[in-house]
Motif scaffolding. Structure first.
Motif, PDB file in Angstrom:
ATOM      1  N   THR A  13     -53.566 -22.712 118.634  1.00 17.59           N
ATOM      2  CA  THR A  13     -53.660 -21.023 119.017  1.00 17.59           C
ATOM      3  C   THR A  13     -53.710 -20.149 117.361  1.00 17.59           C
ATOM      4  O   THR A  13     -52.926 -20.806 116.412  1.00 17.59           O
ATOM      5  CB  THR A  13     -52.634 -20.516 119.712  1.00 17.59           C
ATOM      6  N   GLN A  14     -54.268 -19.243 117.450  1.00 19.63           N
ATOM      7  CA  GLN A  14     -54.276 -18.690 116.127  1.00 19.63           C
ATOM      8  C   GLN A  14     -52.600 -17.702 116.324  1.00 19.63           C
ATOM      9  O   GLN A  14     -52.184 -17.460 117.114  1.00 19.63           O
ATOM     10  CB  GLN A  14     -55.239 -17.280 116.343  1.00 19.63           C
ATOM     11  N   MET A  15     -52.396 -17.628 114.872  1.00 19.80           N
ATOM     12  CA  MET A  15     -51.199 -16.930 114.587  1.00 19.80           C
ATOM     13  C   MET A  15     -51.285 -15.515 115.238  1.00 19.80           C
ATOM     14  O   MET A  15     -52.186 -14.784 115.250  1.00 19.80           O
ATOM     15  CB  MET A  15     -50.697 -16.858 113.239  1.00 19.80           C
ATOM     16  N   GLN A  17     -51.064 -14.688 118.512  1.00 24.09           N
ATOM     17  CA  GLN A  17     -51.485 -14.885 119.855  1.00 24.09           C
ATOM     18  C   GLN A  17     -50.372 -15.467 120.835  1.00 24.09           C
ATOM     19  O   GLN A  17     -49.319 -15.806 120.352  1.00 24.09           O
ATOM     20  CB  GLN A  17     -52.703 -16.007 120.087  1.00 24.09           C
ATOM     21  N   LEU A  84     -46.597 -19.429 112.480  1.00 24.11           N
ATOM     22  CA  LEU A  84     -46.659 -20.876 111.889  1.00 24.11           C
ATOM     23  C   LEU A  84     -45.577 -21.775 112.343  1.00 24.11           C
ATOM     24  O   LEU A  84     -45.823 -22.952 112.920  1.00 24.11           O
ATOM     25  CB  LEU A  84     -47.087 -21.013 110.618  1.00 24.11           C
ATOM     26  N   SER A  87     -45.185 -24.146 115.474  1.00 24.31           N
ATOM     27  CA  SER A  87     -45.753 -25.331 115.576  1.00 24.31           C
ATOM     28  C   SER A  87     -44.813 -26.485 115.894  1.00 24.31           C
ATOM     29  O   SER A  87     -44.041 -26.861 114.817  1.00 24.31           O
ATOM     30  CB  SER A  87     -46.767 -25.805 114.396  1.00 24.31           C
ATOM     31  N   VAL A 114     -50.339 -23.844 115.574  1.00 26.54           N
ATOM     32  CA  VAL A 114     -50.173 -22.499 115.472  1.00 26.54           C
ATOM     33  C   VAL A 114     -51.085 -22.643 114.003  1.00 26.54           C
ATOM     34  O   VAL A 114     -50.633 -23.087 112.985  1.00 26.54           O
ATOM     35  CB  VAL A 114     -49.192 -21.611 115.288  1.00 26.54           C
ATOM     36  N   VAL A 115     -52.441 -21.902 113.900  1.00 27.54           N
ATOM     37  CA  VAL A 115     -53.047 -21.781 112.758  1.00 27.54           C
ATOM     38  C   VAL A 115     -53.286 -20.667 112.027  1.00 27.54           C
ATOM     39  O   VAL A 115     -53.112 -19.524 113.224  1.00 27.54           O
ATOM     40  CB  VAL A 115     -54.413 -22.568 112.993  1.00 27.54           C
TER      41      VAL A 115
END
Lengths: 115, 112
Positions: A13-15, A17, A84, A87, A114-115
Motif C-alpha cells: 500500500t501507498q503511505m 492509505q 512506512l 510495514s 508500506v511504500v
C-alpha cells in the motif's frame, strides 16, 4: 483441525492509505487478538478483544489503529493513514474460554508493505 | 514491565540429537501461562507446547518437553531426536490470559 484464517496474505500500500486486514477466528473462540512482527524483530502484542470491545491494548495501538467484529465470524484490523514503519507481518489470533486454558492460536499472518 | 529473555540467538543440532533452548521471564504475577511457538520460513506461528504456571508437572508433546522452574522463572524447551523439519525460529512467550509477551527468538538449524 480448526484454524485462524487471514486475508490478504500480502498487501502493498501507498503511505497514507488506509488498510483493512481481515481475520476469521476459530469458530467457538471468544477472545481475539492482533499481534505484529516487524521483520527481524520479536512478535509484539497490539490488542485483545472480547465481548465486542477492546479488553487490552498496547502503546503501539494508537488512534491510527482500530478493530471491529462486523459480524459473527470476521475480526478486522484497520490502519488509517499508513506509515512506512507500519510495514510488518500482522498476526490475528484467537483463544477459547478461560476455563479451557489460554492456548492462543495464530493465523498465517498478513504481510503489509508500506511504500 | 514483563519481559521474556531468550539468551541464545542461534542453536545448531545434529539430526537425531537433542537440543535445549533457554527462556527466562520476569513477572510478579502468580497466574500465567508459558508457551513455545515455532516459526518456520513461511512465518506462520505454530504452537509447540504450553505450560500453566500452577502446574508443577512439566509439559510434554511427543519429542518436545519443557523444564519449568517457577521460582527461577525459567522455561526451557528440549527437542529430542531432532528432525530436519524442526529447523525454524522458536519463540518463548509468557502471558496472563489476555495477552502474550514474546522473547526475541532462537534460530534452530538442524544438520543432516
Amino acid at each position: 483441525e480448526p484454524e485462524v484464517t487471514q486475508t490478504p496474505s500480502h498487501q502493498v500500500t501507498q503511505m497514507g492509505q488506509e488498510v483493512i486486514l481481515r481475520c476469521v477466528p476459530i469458530s467457538n473462540h471468544l477472545y481475539f487478538y492482533w499481534y505484529r512482527q516487524i521483520l527481524g524483530q520479536k512478535v509484539e502484542f497490539l490488542v485483545s478483544f472480547y465481548n465486542n470491545e477492546i479488553s487490552e491494548k498496547s502503546e503501539i495501538f494508537d488512534d491510527q489503529f482500530s478493530v471491529e467484529r462486523p459480524d459473527g465470524s470476521n475480526f478486522t484490523l484497520k490502519i488509517r493513514s499508513t506509515k512506512l514503519e507500519d510495514s510488518a507481518m500482522y498476526f490475528c489470533a484467537s483463544s477459547g474460554q478461560r476455563s479451557s486454558g489460554n492456548t492462543i492460536y495464530f493465523g498465517e499472518g498478513s504481510w503489509l508493505t508500506v511504500v | 514491565a514483563q519481559t521474556v529473555t531468550q539468551s541464545q540467538p542461534e542453536m545448531s543440532v545434529q539430526e537425531a540429537e537433542t537440543v535445549t533452548l533457554s527462556c527466562t521471564y520476569d513477572t510478579s504475577e502468580s497466574d500465567y501461562y508459558l508457551f513455545w511457538y515455532k516459526q518456520p520460513p513461511s512465518r506462520q506461528m505454530i504452537l509447540v507446547i504450553r505450560q500453566e504456571a500452577y502446574k508443577q508437572q512439566n509439559a510434554t508433546e511427543n519429542r518436545f518437553s519443557v523444564n519449568f522452574q517457577k521460582a527461577a522463572k525459567s522455561f526451557s524447551l528440549k527437542i529430542s531426536d531432532s528432525q530436519l523439519g524442526d529447523a525454524a525460529m522458536y519463540f518463548c512467550a509468557w502471558g496472563p490470559f489476555y495477552k502474550l509477551s514474546f522473547g526475541a527468538g532462537t534460530t534452530v538449524t538442524v544438520r543432516a
